[in-house]
Each structure stands twice: as structure tokens, then as C-alpha cells.
Design a protein around this motif. Structure first.
Motif, PDB file in Angstrom:
ATOM      1  N   ALA A 223       0.833  -1.198   0.000  1.00 17.25           N
ATOM      2  CA  ALA A 223       0.000   0.000   0.000  1.00 17.25           C
ATOM      3  C   ALA A 223       0.867   1.247   0.000  1.00 17.25           C
ATOM      4  CB  ALA A 223      -0.903  -0.012   1.222  1.00 17.25           C
ATOM      5  N   ALA A 224       0.306   2.323  -0.557  1.00 13.77           N
ATOM      6  CA  ALA A 224       1.043   3.587  -0.590  1.00 13.77           C
ATOM      7  C   ALA A 224       1.214   4.121   0.820  1.00 13.77           C
ATOM      8  CB  ALA A 224       0.296   4.585  -1.456  1.00 13.77           C
ATOM      9  N   LEU A 225       2.389   4.657   1.100  1.00 11.87           N
ATOM     10  CA  LEU A 225       2.642   5.280   2.389  1.00 11.87           C
ATOM     11  C   LEU A 225       1.960   6.639   2.454  1.00 11.87           C
ATOM     12  CD1 LEU A 225       6.446   4.489   2.673  1.00 11.87           C
ATOM     13  CD2 LEU A 225       4.693   3.605   4.212  1.00 11.87           C
ATOM     14  N   PRO A 226       1.711   7.136   3.671  1.00 11.98           N
ATOM     15  CA  PRO A 226       1.226   8.517   3.793  1.00 11.98           C
ATOM     16  C   PRO A 226       2.266   9.495   3.266  1.00 11.98           C
ATOM     17  CG  PRO A 226       1.041   7.310   5.874  1.00 11.98           C
ATOM     18  CD  PRO A 226       1.867   6.472   4.965  1.00 11.98           C
ATOM     19  N   PHE A 235      10.820   6.579  13.844  1.00 11.08           N
ATOM     20  CA  PHE A 235      11.970   6.016  14.547  1.00 11.08           C
ATOM     21  C   PHE A 235      11.576   5.127  15.725  1.00 11.08           C
ATOM     22  CE2 PHE A 235      14.247   9.146  12.075  1.00 11.08           C
ATOM     23  CZ  PHE A 235      15.447   8.492  11.813  1.00 11.08           C
ATOM     24  N   SER A 236      10.272   4.902  15.884  1.00  5.85           N
ATOM     25  CA  SER A 236       9.825   3.911  16.861  1.00  5.85           C
ATOM     26  C   SER A 236       9.503   2.576  16.198  1.00  5.85           C
ATOM     27  CB  SER A 236       8.583   4.420  17.606  1.00  5.85           C
ATOM     28  OG  SER A 236       7.450   4.469  16.742  1.00  5.85           O
ATOM     29  N   THR A 237       9.579   2.523  14.863  1.00  8.60           N
ATOM     30  CA  THR A 237       9.321   1.262  14.163  1.00  8.60           C
ATOM     31  C   THR A 237      10.509   0.320  14.323  1.00  8.60           C
ATOM     32  OG1 THR A 237      10.249   2.084  12.073  1.00  8.60           O
ATOM     33  CG2 THR A 237       7.888   2.425  12.442  1.00  8.60           C
ATOM     34  N   LEU A 427      14.241  -7.314  14.687  1.00  8.09           N
ATOM     35  CA  LEU A 427      13.439  -6.093  14.630  1.00  8.09           C
ATOM     36  C   LEU A 427      12.966  -5.695  13.236  1.00  8.09           C
ATOM     37  CD1 LEU A 427      15.561  -3.918  17.121  1.00  8.09           C
ATOM     38  CD2 LEU A 427      13.226  -4.743  17.508  1.00  8.09           C
ATOM     39  N   VAL A 428      13.786  -5.926  12.219  1.00  5.97           N
ATOM     40  CA  VAL A 428      13.505  -5.358  10.894  1.00  5.97           C
ATOM     41  C   VAL A 428      12.407  -6.129  10.172  1.00  5.97           C
ATOM     42  CG1 VAL A 428      14.465  -4.890   8.608  1.00  5.97           C
ATOM     43  CG2 VAL A 428      15.821  -4.410  10.652  1.00  5.97           C
ATOM     44  N   ASN A 429      11.377  -5.395   9.740  1.00  2.00           N
ATOM     45  CA  ASN A 429      10.298  -5.965   8.931  1.00  2.00           C
ATOM     46  C   ASN A 429       9.626  -4.825   8.170  1.00  2.00           C
ATOM     47  OD1 ASN A 429       7.997  -7.187   7.845  1.00  2.00           O
ATOM     48  ND2 ASN A 429       7.789  -8.598   9.569  1.00  2.00           N
ATOM     49  N   PRO A 430      10.168  -4.432   7.006  1.00  2.00           N
ATOM     50  CA  PRO A 430       9.646  -3.267   6.279  1.00  2.00           C
ATOM     51  C   PRO A 430       8.170  -3.370   5.923  1.00  2.00           C
ATOM     52  CG  PRO A 430      11.774  -3.925   5.398  1.00  2.00           C
ATOM     53  CD  PRO A 430      11.351  -5.005   6.329  1.00  2.00           C
ATOM     54  N   LYS A 436       1.542  -0.847   9.019  1.00  2.00           N
ATOM     55  CA  LYS A 436       1.094  -0.203  10.253  1.00  2.00           C
ATOM     56  C   LYS A 436       0.984   1.309  10.079  1.00  2.00           C
ATOM     57  CE  LYS A 436       2.753  -3.468  13.764  1.00  2.00           C
ATOM     58  NZ  LYS A 436       3.713  -3.645  14.904  1.00  2.00           N
ATOM     59  N   LEU A 437       1.996   1.917   9.450  1.00  2.00           N
ATOM     60  CA  LEU A 437       1.977   3.372   9.252  1.00  2.00           C
ATOM     61  C   LEU A 437       0.812   3.784   8.364  1.00  2.00           C
ATOM     62  CD1 LEU A 437       5.805   4.028   8.747  1.00  2.00           C
ATOM     63  CD2 LEU A 437       4.450   4.525  10.776  1.00  2.00           C
ATOM     64  N   THR A 438       0.552   3.003   7.323  1.00  2.00           N
ATOM     65  CA  THR A 438      -0.563   3.311   6.420  1.00  2.00           C
ATOM     66  C   THR A 438      -1.894   3.159   7.141  1.00  2.00           C
ATOM     67  OG1 THR A 438       0.737   2.521   4.530  1.00  2.00           O
ATOM     68  CG2 THR A 438      -1.640   2.683   4.231  1.00  2.00           C
ATOM     69  N   ALA A 439      -2.039   2.093   7.929  1.00  2.00           N
ATOM     70  CA  ALA A 439      -3.285   1.865   8.662  1.00  2.00           C
ATOM     71  C   ALA A 439      -3.530   2.955   9.700  1.00  2.00           C
ATOM     72  CB  ALA A 439      -3.249   0.497   9.329  1.00  2.00           C
ATOM     73  N   GLU A 440      -2.470   3.388  10.389  1.00  2.00           N
ATOM     74  CA  GLU A 440      -2.619   4.430  11.393  1.00  2.00           C
ATOM     75  C   GLU A 440      -3.072   5.745  10.768  1.00  2.00           C
ATOM     76  OE1 GLU A 440       1.147   4.648  13.313  1.00  2.00           O
ATOM     77  OE2 GLU A 440       0.951   2.671  14.277  1.00  2.00           O
ATOM     78  N   ARG A 441      -2.490   6.095   9.617  1.00  2.00           N
ATOM     79  CA  ARG A 441      -2.865   7.333   8.971  1.00  2.00           C
ATOM     80  C   ARG A 441      -4.307   7.256   8.440  1.00  2.00           C
ATOM     81  NH1 ARG A 441      -0.297  11.910   7.436  1.00  2.00           N
ATOM     82  NH2 ARG A 441       0.742  11.414   9.400  1.00  2.00           N
ATOM     83  N   THR A 442      -4.696   6.089   7.914  1.00  2.00           N
ATOM     84  CA  THR A 442      -6.056   5.920   7.423  1.00  2.00           C
ATOM     85  C   THR A 442      -7.068   6.013   8.552  1.00  2.00           C
ATOM     86  OG1 THR A 442      -5.253   4.466   5.647  1.00  2.00           O
ATOM     87  CG2 THR A 442      -7.599   4.366   6.175  1.00  2.00           C
TER      88      THR A 442
END
Length: 444
Positions: A223-226, A235-237, A427-430, A436-442
Motif C-alpha cells: 500500500a502507498a505510504l502517507p 523512529f519507533s518502528t 526487529l527489521v520488517n519493512p 502499520k503506518l498506512t493503517a494508522e494514517r487511514t
């Protein structure tokens, strides 16, 4: 979808879509070649002090600890330059910003062509480090602006390969200059190279069409990022935390290789200057080849639908882990072919993941924020360049012999790399973090 692909689907009067896309692709690869030249000179500038180290120490009467200060001083303002350059990367046109940075390289190298003292050397290295701090981050930002997300692994790796090509060429060439003329002449040659690459970049370099896109896209199907995400949230991801740790330990290895490897080969292992100059080139040759091969492999896996966690997270983390093991192994061996094989392998594995790791960061960071985020990440991992040369210098000075001191330094470095790589693997999982970032912004 890439800008070229968008143009292909919506042709305009006056020319075909394929006719317009071809020049864009050609320009992309031209700019990529110029970025490689910038990285080539950038890393040649870094390695020259190590090559000139024996002569500098003899001429100025420097101790190992004092020489460690000179090597570390390069990184004192490296983080400041990285963050400042990343911030300016979103405000100043790349053509002018990278040209200013490259001209500062030449300015910092020029005084070293004459007789200088300890304080002047430190001041010049601090200026050079400040100017070179943002280079990798900005080069990645510009490279990514010419290629869509699913095609970035190879261009990113080619940019990083320039970091290996620079010392590969510089090591034997500058060694010849030093032995034929003086270590001062080597700095003069690099100052001229810095001026030349500045002019070349001004003529042909700039950002690409992807730089105008608002948000960002991860690998194909993501999905497209915000358009923007608060820096504190980015930086908390797990991806940015893990990548920062991975880059930190990997760059500690790189900085020790740049700073101390020529002296280790001569003082610790007893190779003569010419042999050491040739052997120094081997890790960089291997690294330049390995980083491109890994980039191609990562891109091939992405095209086949393999997730970003494996191709841009686990892959670079596993390679840095293996590099740490090789670093411990070669530090325990005596001079000979097996030791050099492990030394070269350690360097190859450490460098190979840089390109795909930066591509993994780009999967999580919106396009408009990549400059500042890459700059901050570069600033964070540059601290490895501050600490590692100092620690090795102290351990060399404190060792029962020079060889044992170097062995202790590489042992500590290898253990640190293993710890950092293990943390990154967890930790790393792009793909997860981008979703998560896309869902939070939506939801917001």
C-alpha cells in the motif's frame, strides 16, 4: 507505479510514451554513474590517511593513540553533517547541494598537500567528515528519485559499490604516489579529483521524477505510504531501530577497515608498503562485486514475490552476522592465505547488505522525508566511526605486542557486530511497519 510507467499509460500529443520514457531511463543511469563517481572519491578521501599513516606517524612523531585521534576526528562532526545535509536535502536542489559538499571535500584536502601539524590535520579531517557526512544519504535519496520502489535494490547497491571502487583504485594508486613523491602529494591528487567530480556533477547531476511524488510505495503490491509521518513515529518502528543498529555495527567495521587496515597489514603483520597497498585493495574489490550481486539477488527475489522482510531485512542482517564471525576468526589467525581469505570475506559480507538495507528503509519512509531520515540514520551509524577507530587505537597501544593489540581490537569489533546483527534480525520488517503506518494514517 513508476513515473515512466504512468507516462506510458497516458501518452500526450507530441510524442509516444515509450519515446519519452527512454530518455528518462537513460538520464537515470547517467545520474547513477555520477553518484558512483561521487562515492568513489568520497571513500578514496577516507582511506588516504590509513595509506599515509606510517609516513605521517614518522614525520610528526605520532603515537598509535594520537593517530587514532586523527582517524576518529573525521567522524566528530560526521553526524552533524549527516543530519544537516538530510534536512537541506528536502529544501535545496540536489544539483547544488551535492556540488557544495564535494567542493568542501577538495577544500579540506588541499592544506594537507603542504607541511602541516597535528592540529591542522585534525581540523582538516573534521571538516572533511562534516562535508562527507550526508553524502551517502543524499546519494541514496537522489538514486531513489530516479527509480520506482521495486527497482531500487540494484541502483542502491551500485551506489554503495562506488564506496568499494574508490579504495580499490585509490589503494594502489595513492600508495605509488606516496612512495614516489610523498604522503602530502596523495592529498593534493585527491583535492584535484574532488574539484573534477564537482564540475561533472554540476553538468549532469540532479534529482529525478520520483522525487516529485507525494507519498511512497514499498515493494510491488504494498500500500502507498502517507505523504508524511511524524519522525518520532518513524523512529519507533522496528525497521528503523533495527536498521540503525545494523548500520552502526557495519559502519564500525567499515571505519576500522578504512582507518587501520593498511597499518595492520604493515605494522601488525609485517607486509611491506607495496604488498600492503595491493592487499588493501582486495577487500574493496570483493565488496564492490558482492554488493552488486546481492542487490541483483534481492531484486530477483522481489520480482518473484518474496517479502521485504527476507530480501531487505534478514538478508543484510545475516550477512553482517556472518561478517562478525569472520572478523573474530581472522583476528585469531597468523599471517597467511587463510587469514586474508577470511579478512576479505568479512569485508564482502559486511558491505554487501548496505544497498538492500537502504532500500528497506525507503519501503518505510515517505518520499518527501527520505532525505532527513536517511541523514539521521547516517548520523546515528556514524557514531560507530567515532568509537571504533579510537577503541582499536587504545587496544593496539595497550597490547603486549602490536599484533596482539590488533587482534584484541578485531575480536571486540566482531563480537559487537554479532550482537547488533542479531538485534536487527529480530526487529527489521519493512512490510509490517509500512502497513502499520498506512493503517494508522487511514484510521486517523
Amino acid at each position: 507505479m513508476a513515473v515512466e510507467q504512468q507516462e506510458a499509460s497516458a501518452p500526450e500529443p507530441g510524442g509516444t510514451a515509450s519515446g519519452r520514457a527512454a530518455p528518462v531511463r537513460r538520464r537515470a543511469w547517467t545520474v547513477l554513474a555520477l553518484l558512483v563517481c561521487l562515492m568513489l572519491v568520497n571513500y578514496a578521501d577516507k582511506v588516504v590517511v590509513g595509506l599515509a599513516g606510517v609516513g605521517m606517524k614518522e614525520e610528526l612523531g605520532l603515537t598509535d593513540a594520537e593517530f587514532g585521534v586523527i582517524q576518529s576526528s573525521f567522524f566528530w562532526l560526521f553526524a552533524v553533517g549527516s543530519v544537516l545535509g538530510g534536512w537541506l536535502g528536502g529544501k535545496v536542489r540536489a544539483r547544488w547541494l551535492l556540488a557544495i559538499i564535494a567542493s568542501l571535500w577538495a577544500l579540506s584536502l588541499a592544506p594537507m598537500a603542504a607541511q602541516v601539524g597535528f592540529t591542522t590535520i585534525v581540523a582538516c579531517r573534521v571538516l572533511l567528515g562534516f562535508a562527507e557526512g550526508p553524502t551517502t544519504a543524499l546519494a541514496m535519496q537522489v538514486a531513489h528519485s530516479w527509480f520506482p520502489a521495486h527497482q531500487r535494490a540494484v541502483p542502491s547497491s551500485i551506489v554503495v559499490a562506488g564506496a568499494g571502487i574508490g579504495p580499490l583504485i585509490a589503494a594502489p594508486a595513492l600508495t605509488w604516489v606516496i612512495l614516489t613523491h610523498s604522503w602530502h602529494a596523495a592529498f593534493g591528487v585527491l583535492a584535484i579529483c574532488g574539484a573534477v567530480v564537482t564540475v561533472a556533477w554540476l553538468i549532469g547531476g540532479d534529482s529525478g521524477p520520483e522525487d516529485t511524488r507525494g507519498g511512497g510505495h514499498g515493494p510491488a503490491g504494498a500500500a502507498a505510504l502517507p505523504e508524511r509521518v511524524p519522525l518520532r513515529r518513524l523512529f519507533s518502528t522496528g525497521t528503523l531501530i533495527g536498521m540503525s543498529l545494523l548500520f552502526f555495527v557495519a559502519y564500525a567495521n567499515t571505519s576500522v577497515k578504512v582507518s587501520w587496515l593498511p597499518l595492520y597489514l604493515r605494522e601488525g603483520l609485517g607486509y611491506d608498503a607495496i604488498t600492503a597497498g595491493r592487499l588493501v585493495a582486495l577487500p574493496y574489490l570483493g565488496s564492490a562485486v558482492a554488493v552488486i550481486l546481492v542487490g541483483v539477488a534481492s531484486a530477483a527475489l522481489t520480482r518473484r514475490g518474496v517479502g521485504g522482510r527476507l530480501t531487505r531485512g534478514i538478508l543484510p542482517g545475516a550477512m553482517v552476522l556472518a561478517s562478525g564471525v569472520c572478523t573474530i576468526a581472522f583476528s585469531s589467525l597468523d599471517r597467511g592465505v587463510p587469514q586474508m581469505v577470511l579478512l576479505v570475506l568479512s569485508s564482502c559480507l559486511n558491505s554487501a547488505g548496505y544497498g538492500v538495507a537502504f532500500a528497506g528503509l525507503a519501503d518505510v519512509v515517505p518520499a518527501k522525508q527520505r532525505g532527513v531520515v536517511f541523514g539521521i540514520v547516517t548520523g546515528i551509524y556514524s557514531l560507530g566511526g567515532v568509537v571504533a577507530p579510537l577503541v582499536v587505537g587504545r587496544l593496539v597501544s595497550a597490547g603486549e605486542s602490536v599484533a596482539l593489540g590488533y587482534g584484541d581490537g578485531f575480536l571486540v569489533l566482531g563480537v559487537t557486530m554479532i550482537v547488533g546483527a542479531l538485534a536487527a534480525l529480530l526487529l527489521v520488517n519493512p512490510a509490517r511497519d509500512a502497513a502499520k503506518l498506512t493503517a494508522e494514517r487511514t484510521a486517523g
